[in-house]
Design a protein around this motif. Structure first.
Motif, short mmCIF file in Angstrom:
data_model
loop_
_atom_site.label_atom_id
_atom_site.label_comp_id
_atom_site.label_asym_id
_atom_site.label_seq_id
_atom_site.Cartn_x
_atom_site.Cartn_y
_atom_site.Cartn_z
N PRO A 1 0.95 -1.01 0.02
CA PRO A 1 0.04 0.15 -0.20
C PRO A 1 1.01 1.30 0.09
CG PRO A 1 -0.98 -1.61 1.51
CD PRO A 1 0.21 -2.36 1.20
N ASP A 2 0.38 2.14 -0.90
CA ASP A 2 1.39 3.48 -0.87
C ASP A 2 0.52 4.72 0.23
OD1 ASP A 2 -1.13 4.21 -2.27
OD2 ASP A 2 -0.24 4.28 -4.20
N GLN A 3 1.17 5.78 -0.14
CA GLN A 3 0.69 6.79 0.73
C GLN A 3 -0.94 7.27 0.59
OE1 GLN A 3 3.29 10.32 -0.15
NE2 GLN A 3 4.93 9.49 0.72
N GLN A 4 -1.40 7.01 -0.65
CA GLN A 4 -2.84 7.32 -0.78
C GLN A 4 -3.55 6.21 -0.10
OE1 GLN A 4 -3.81 7.86 -4.84
NE2 GLN A 4 -6.19 7.90 -4.49
N ALA A 5 -3.02 5.03 -0.17
CA ALA A 5 -3.99 3.91 0.50
C ALA A 5 -4.07 4.20 2.02
CB ALA A 5 -3.26 2.55 0.20
N ILE A 6 -2.76 4.59 2.55
CA ILE A 6 -2.83 4.83 3.91
C ILE A 6 -3.53 5.98 4.23
CG2 ILE A 6 -1.18 5.38 5.92
CD1 ILE A 6 1.08 4.15 4.04
N GLN A 7 -3.54 6.86 3.50
CA GLN A 7 -4.35 8.04 3.83
C GLN A 7 -5.68 7.89 4.05
OE1 GLN A 7 -3.53 11.31 1.12
NE2 GLN A 7 -4.61 12.96 2.56
N GLU A 8 -6.02 6.98 3.10
CA GLU A 8 -7.79 6.58 2.80
C GLU A 8 -7.89 5.79 4.05
OE1 GLU A 8 -7.85 4.61 -0.93
OE2 GLU A 8 -8.05 6.48 -2.00
N ILE A 9 -7.13 4.84 4.59
CA ILE A 9 -7.55 4.17 6.11
C ILE A 9 -7.67 5.25 7.15
CG2 ILE A 9 -6.51 2.59 7.74
CD1 ILE A 9 -4.87 1.44 5.42
N LEU A 10 -6.69 6.30 7.17
CA LEU A 10 -6.72 7.15 8.13
C LEU A 10 -7.84 8.39 8.32
CD1 LEU A 10 -2.93 7.72 8.77
CD2 LEU A 10 -4.42 6.03 10.05
N SER A 11 -8.35 8.10 6.95
CA SER A 11 -9.51 9.10 6.70
C SER A 11 -10.90 8.58 6.52
CB SER A 11 -9.50 10.19 5.62
OG SER A 11 -8.12 10.84 5.67
N SER A 12 -10.80 7.10 6.90
CA SER A 12 -11.87 6.21 6.61
C SER A 12 -13.17 6.46 7.97
CB SER A 12 -11.72 4.78 6.26
OG SER A 12 -11.27 4.38 7.82
N THR A 13 -14.20 6.13 7.45
CA THR A 13 -15.56 6.19 8.46
C THR A 13 -14.96 5.15 9.69
OG1 THR A 13 -17.01 6.97 6.99
CG2 THR A 13 -17.71 5.64 8.90
N ARG A 14 -14.67 4.08 9.37
CA ARG A 14 -14.33 3.26 10.54
C ARG A 14 -13.07 3.74 11.28
NH1 ARG A 14 -14.11 -3.53 10.28
NH2 ARG A 14 -14.26 -3.75 12.42
N TYR A 15 -12.17 3.82 10.87
CA TYR A 15 -11.05 4.49 11.86
C TYR A 15 -11.52 5.70 12.56
CZ TYR A 15 -6.79 6.72 13.33
OH TYR A 15 -5.84 7.36 14.13
N CYS A 16 -12.37 6.64 11.97
CA CYS A 16 -12.96 7.81 12.78
C CYS A 16 -13.92 7.28 13.74
CB CYS A 16 -13.64 8.71 11.79
SG CYS A 16 -14.31 10.29 12.69
N GLN A 17 -14.78 6.42 13.49
CA GLN A 17 -15.53 5.81 14.42
C GLN A 17 -14.79 4.97 15.56
OE1 GLN A 17 -18.93 4.10 12.09
NE2 GLN A 17 -20.08 5.90 12.26
N PHE A 18 -13.78 4.29 15.29
CA PHE A 18 -13.01 3.58 16.17
C PHE A 18 -12.46 4.68 17.40
CE2 PHE A 18 -8.34 3.19 17.33
CZ PHE A 18 -8.52 2.43 18.17
N VAL A 19 -11.98 5.81 16.93
CA VAL A 19 -11.42 6.77 17.85
C VAL A 19 -12.50 7.27 18.62
CG1 VAL A 19 -10.31 9.00 18.10
CG2 VAL A 19 -9.40 7.25 16.34
N LEU A 20 -13.60 7.55 18.15
CA LEU A 20 -14.94 8.18 18.66
C LEU A 20 -15.33 7.27 19.64
CD1 LEU A 20 -16.67 10.88 18.68
CD2 LEU A 20 -18.06 9.63 17.17
N ALA A 21 -15.57 6.19 19.36
CA ALA A 21 -16.08 4.91 20.27
C ALA A 21 -15.03 4.64 21.35
CB ALA A 21 -16.35 3.49 19.48
N LEU A 22 -13.98 4.75 21.22
CA LEU A 22 -12.77 4.56 22.21
C LEU A 22 -12.93 5.96 23.31
CD1 LEU A 22 -10.46 3.39 23.88
CD2 LEU A 22 -8.84 3.97 22.30
N THR A 23 -12.96 7.07 22.64
CA THR A 23 -13.25 8.33 23.59
C THR A 23 -14.39 8.15 24.32
OG1 THR A 23 -12.27 9.45 21.63
CG2 THR A 23 -13.49 10.64 23.14
N GLN A 24 -15.45 7.74 23.74
CA GLN A 24 -16.79 7.68 24.51
C GLN A 24 -16.66 6.51 25.65
OE1 GLN A 24 -20.22 6.42 22.22
NE2 GLN A 24 -21.61 7.25 23.90
N TRP A 25 -16.06 5.38 25.27
CA TRP A 25 -15.91 4.36 26.30
C TRP A 25 -15.21 4.83 27.48
CZ3 TRP A 25 -12.12 1.31 28.88
CH2 TRP A 25 -12.58 0.13 29.17
N LEU A 26 -13.97 5.81 27.17
CA LEU A 26 -13.36 6.05 28.22
C LEU A 26 -13.87 7.12 28.90
CD1 LEU A 26 -9.97 6.73 26.14
CD2 LEU A 26 -10.04 5.07 27.93
#
Length: 504
Positions: free
Chosen positions: A333-358
């Motif tokens: 995977p190249d830079q664009q593929a990595i950027q897509e992962i870090l800008s994906s809905t699932r990644y964003c919702q992971f951070v949000l869910a962990l924040t809420q849990w904490l």
């Protein structure tokens, strides 16, 4: 005084219409558009910054308001920070208008006032919607589009902020999860002020190694877990921002170290805190680890190719091998593929869910009467983990296969140290870990040599193949001898968690 409770998102302006469509599905009470001009002040020596204070003057519709924000906290994308607002005439702050209690006891307000300078400005258009949510909850959604400007240049602002005005904090996360489904949206744990200071001072988000979590001996096991998960999430988000600013693979390496750190905490605390295993963010954490599972291969290949393949310079026809390795690297995977992962809905919702849990976990700890101290727990898990590692390495000699299989258990124990080492004397901990870190570095080099061995096996030119295999054998023999010495040193080290010294 007011305490802001808000969730911030970084956004891509090309999806503004999608944001409007999503907002219009909510119960919107009112809307407003404003042009906000903000100047942030500090002294040349950044005295306010050192006090963890932010001072700005905001002008809008021919009115000016000065604001001081004092020390708060950020978990994930949730910002909680006290702020004090005072109307003023003109565009220069008047510190005497603020209540004296906000200042440190030794602060000379008049001297501070005289030293104030404009440091940077943020000018942006703000579209706001007042949204009514269940439970008599009011949330203001703000969409900011503009720029930060200093003498050093400009940076764009494109953010969404959800601020809880009144009601149930849970509803802030309900709306946040909806916003997280927008394309290329990310939780923002970096404020406009922080970005402005960095631009003004010419500083950047430099890669940082994972340091031990800031535990103290007065903590309970639950408090330690909460602190560790916040520590890991902060490390991940810092390096997410760092990577997307620089596309430096060293930042991605640290981001993945943060993911591994969270996994280690699950392994370490799951029996002591059973509710951890039912957390709604675990599946996404496992998904994230799987998504980046190729990175170890990339890291090894890049290590070989550093400095134009300096590591393999003594091999015959190294340029041919470099070309083959580069071809393999380009298939990952190249830079664009990595950027897509870090800008994906699932990644964003992971951070949000962990924040809420904490946040919820913290409330449960506050209202419980847990008295289980972290120190005996930490000693027990360290004893168990390192004894397992020492038992695996108890053989007098290592084979290459054994050494490479050793890496996962070693990595787990080093991460365990990052979980609890702050409870013990730092010098003894560092001395204990030193030979184990040498073994980890040696194992990394062994993996590099193995890549060359794999290419040697596929080489059709027998003469060239023999030269490759001789080089591989010399490297492996040398590394095994060095690793054997490091292992002997490691086995003789005193267990630092048995020491009664106080490091808190």
């Amino acid at each position: 005084m007011e305490t802001e409770i808000e969730i911030k998102f970084f956004f891509n302006a090309q999806f503004t219409s999608e944001l409007y469509e999503k907002i219009n599905l909510q119960h919107v009470i009112s809307t407003k558009k404003q042009c906000l001009n903000n100047v942030y002040f500090d002294t040349g020596k950044r005295l306010l910054r050192k006090m963890d204070m932010g001072l700005r003057v905001r002008s809008c519709d021919n009115k000016s308001v000065q604001t001081i924000k004092t020390a708060g906290r950020v978990i994930g994308g949730l910002h909680q920070r006290p702020e004090y607002n005072e109307p003023i005439e003109g565009l220069r702050p008047e510190l005497a208008r603020f209540k004296s209690k906000i200042w440190p006891a030794d602060c000379d307000i008049k001297q501070l006032q005289d030293q104030l300078l404009p440091i940077f400005r943020t000018d942006f258009n703000r579209q706001t919607w007042l949204i009514e949510m269940p439970g008599d909850t009011l949330i203001e959604v703000a969409y900011d589009s503009g720029f930060i400007e200093t003498n050093m240049g400009k940076k764009d602002i494109c953010e969404i902020e959800l601020e809880l005005l009144k009601g149930d904090e849970e509803q802030l996360f309900v709306l946040g999860k909806d916003i997280a489904t927008l394309p290329q949206v990310r939780l923002g744990n970096v404020s406009k002020a922080q970005r402005g200071y960095m631009l003004a001072d010419g500083s950047t988000f430099n890669v940082k190694p994972l340091i031990p979590s800031p535990l103290t001996k007065s903590m309970s096991v639950e408090q330690a877990l909460m602190t560790n998960l916040q520590h890991g999430l902060q490390h991940i988000q810092y390096h997410e921002y760092c990577y997307l600013e620089s596309f430096d693979d060293a930042a991605l390496y640290q981001l993945l170290t943060g993911i591994k750190f969270l996994h280690q905490n699950i392994k370490t605390f799951k029996n002591a805190v059973p509710r951890l295993l039912t957390a709604n963010w675990l599946d996404s954490l496992h998904w994230l680890a799987r998504t980046f599972s190729w990175f170890d291969e990339r890291f090894i290949q890049q290590s070989i190719l550093e400095d134009r393949g300096f590591y393999i310079r003594k091999l015959p026809q190294p340029k041919s091998l470099i070309q083959k390795l580069e071809k393999q690297l380009n298939e990952l995977p190249d830079q664009q593929a990595i950027q897509e992962i870090l800008s994906s809905t699932r990644y964003c919702q992971f951070v949000l869910a962990l924040t809420q849990w904490l946040i919820q976990f913290e409330k449960n700890i506050f209202f419980s009467e847990q008295t289980n101290s972290i120190e005996p727990f930490a000693k027990a898990v360290l004893e168990s983990g390192w004894q397992e590692l020492k038992q695996v390495g108890s053989n007098k000699t290592f084979s290459i296969k054994q050494l490479l299989s050793y890496q996962g258990l070693l990595e787990s124990n080093l991460l365990l140290g990052a979980c609890v080492d702050n409870l013990f004397p730092v010098e003894k901990s560092a001395a204990f870990h030193s030979p184990w870190l040498d073994i980890r570095r040696g194992n990394t080099e062994l993996a590099m040599v193995n890549v060359i061995a794999e290419h040697a096996e596929l080489e059709t030119d027998e003469v060239l193949q023999n030269e490759y295999l001789k080089w591989v054998k010399r490297k492996q023999d040398s590394l095994v001898r060095a690793l054997q010495q490091s292992k002997n040193q490691a086995m003789s080290k005193e267990n630092y968690w048995h020491n009664n010294g106080n490091n808190s």
